[in-house]
Design an enzyme around this catalytic site. Sequence first.
Site, mmCIF file in Angstrom:
data_model
loop_
_atom_site.group_PDB
_atom_site.id
_atom_site.type_symbol
_atom_site.label_atom_id
_atom_site.label_comp_id
_atom_site.label_asym_id
_atom_site.label_seq_id
_atom_site.Cartn_x
_atom_site.Cartn_y
_atom_site.Cartn_z
ATOM 1 N N ASN A 388 0.819 -1.202 0.000
ATOM 2 C CA ASN A 388 0.000 0.000 0.000
ATOM 3 C C ASN A 388 0.860 1.262 0.000
ATOM 4 O OD1 ASN A 388 -1.956 1.946 0.310
ATOM 5 N ND2 ASN A 388 -3.062 0.897 1.917
ATOM 6 N N ASP A 389 1.473 1.563 1.127
ATOM 7 C CA ASP A 389 2.234 2.810 1.221
ATOM 8 C C ASP A 389 3.360 2.899 0.189
ATOM 9 O OD1 ASP A 389 0.662 3.643 3.297
ATOM 10 O OD2 ASP A 389 1.967 2.794 4.835
ATOM 11 N N VAL A 390 3.943 1.762 -0.164
ATOM 12 C CA VAL A 390 5.110 1.805 -1.054
ATOM 13 C C VAL A 390 4.740 2.125 -2.500
ATOM 14 C CG1 VAL A 390 6.481 0.258 0.372
ATOM 15 C CG2 VAL A 390 5.114 -0.701 -1.476
ATOM 16 N N VAL A 391 3.431 2.206 -2.815
ATOM 17 C CA VAL A 391 3.023 2.599 -4.165
ATOM 18 C C VAL A 391 2.155 3.854 -4.143
ATOM 19 C CG1 VAL A 391 3.171 0.302 -5.179
ATOM 20 C CG2 VAL A 391 1.057 0.999 -4.057
ATOM 21 N N ALA A 429 0.875 3.600 7.349
ATOM 22 C CA ALA A 429 1.064 5.003 7.723
ATOM 23 C C ALA A 429 -0.265 5.686 8.036
ATOM 24 C CB ALA A 429 1.779 5.755 6.601
#
Lengths: 462, 98
Positions: A388-391, A429
């Site tokens: 999720n956060d990494v994209v 996050a």
Amino acid sequence: MNVLVDVGYLIATVSFLGGLKFMSSPKSARLGNSVAAIGMILAVLCTFIALKTQTVPTTNIIVIAVAIVLGTVIGKLMADKVEMTAMPQLISLFNGAGGGCAVLLGVVEAKQQGIGDPNIGMQLLLLLGLVTGAVAASGSAIAYGKLAGKTKDNKGAAVVFGSRILLGLILLLPLLYFVGLLPISFESTAYALAIIALVYGVVFVLPIGGADMPVVISLLNSITGIATALAGFVYGNKAMISGGIFVGAAGILLTLLMCKAMNRSLIKVLAGKFKKTKASADTEVQNIKEITVSETAMQLSFASKIAIIPGYGLAVAQAQHLCGQLQQLLAKRETQVDFIIHPVAGRMPGHMNVLLAEANIDYEHLKEMDEVNSDMAHYDTVLIIGANDVVNPAAENNPDSPIFGMPIVKAYQSKQVVVMKRGMSKGYAGVSNDLFGMDNCSLLFGDAKDSLQNIINQLKLI
Amino acid sequence: MEFIHNNLEIIYFVIFCVFIGIEVIANVPAILHTPLMSGANAISGIIMVGAVIMISQVPPTNYVTLALGGIAVFFGALNISGGFFVTGRMLKMFNTKK
């Protein structure tokens, strides 16, 4: 004292170094592991040869032998049984064992040191080794609990405040003792420090969240290494010193690498904090498009270049083998499938690589983020599984976002994005993902494992 | 000061180890980070050597100390064996392909 022993320790040191060197390529890494293991066996044998020159009571020899045999057998059993998805827990556990060894060593040695002539330098090293070992031991135990899902995060003010007080005590206590203001023996000082440091290890790891685990695990690993090197000092054993330092260096290097990949400083990770989010950003309604399994399968069948971006959700769903099947199936149709791995995906450095290797995916297909990011527009379909956060493009274009500045995989630049998700929950996050609202993005809801299985079944029919 | 003077040789040794260690490890690619970590973890198990040396100096009638030492050796052995075996298992997976 004995030439043979000295040479043995020297060879052991060189083998550790060589072993780590061989670890820098997938082809020679296995050899590297064996080289380091042989060096370790050699170092242990040398220790026994050195002991032969003294008269050691039989009882002690029996205790040592039993402990070594038990430790070796149990270690082997645990290593053989573990699921690859449970690897972060196991490594934490082993690391904790190393730390535990360091604490006990320090405690017992403090007793011996208290008797003879006090040597302040040695005593200081001993206490340092004891404290680092204790923090590594209890910290790893908590990390184990968190990774295994048994311990919850605790960011309570009491924990944060307590950890500062304890850290102060750890620094103050030895200082007071060496200045002579503390009316207790060296032995008692050591015991008190051991207990405080053990508690500190617990409160140190408690507030740190799941996605920050790669940082914590590498850091704890490095602390154990430092404890080992300090113990090596106390015994004047160069194999221990060098081994410990190499581990410490490896751990620190990985720690900094992980922090860099999240664009967060080590201090912030350890404090368990994110920047405050502006509430308004969260209230915006996103227009999301849903996609069905058969539509996804159809898209995949028409694509000629596909990327899969895995995250921790893949490990949770245990879907790595299905990823492998999907890749093989598509490879038969001459579709290129790459796996793009963000440095902090998962719960430890390199977590995703291990899982995908388990699923028999050739490491040629595992791409690092930096390798492919300039090339994302050439991917026809990008499948995001459990990440999720990494994209999240907010990291690039929304200065208000708590993850702003974090390097991401630029999935949004590809022609089509399919995100596999359980539901609309937010990432670690706690921010909504702008990607989901984009025109080229659709969401496939459901368990990753079931969805992948269904996609594979459909693809076989097409 | 006296401490530094007496241990000068070892202090040099430590400094070299730090730099060589960083130099060697800096080139490990991301796909091998987990095996590197668990392999390094196994190497830190060399602390067991210290525990063995320690036990050998304990009087055999001091049961408490002996027991603590025994547990220390057990932990060390667990760290070593588990670490190397699990690293080996992971690396085997990386190698079995074509």
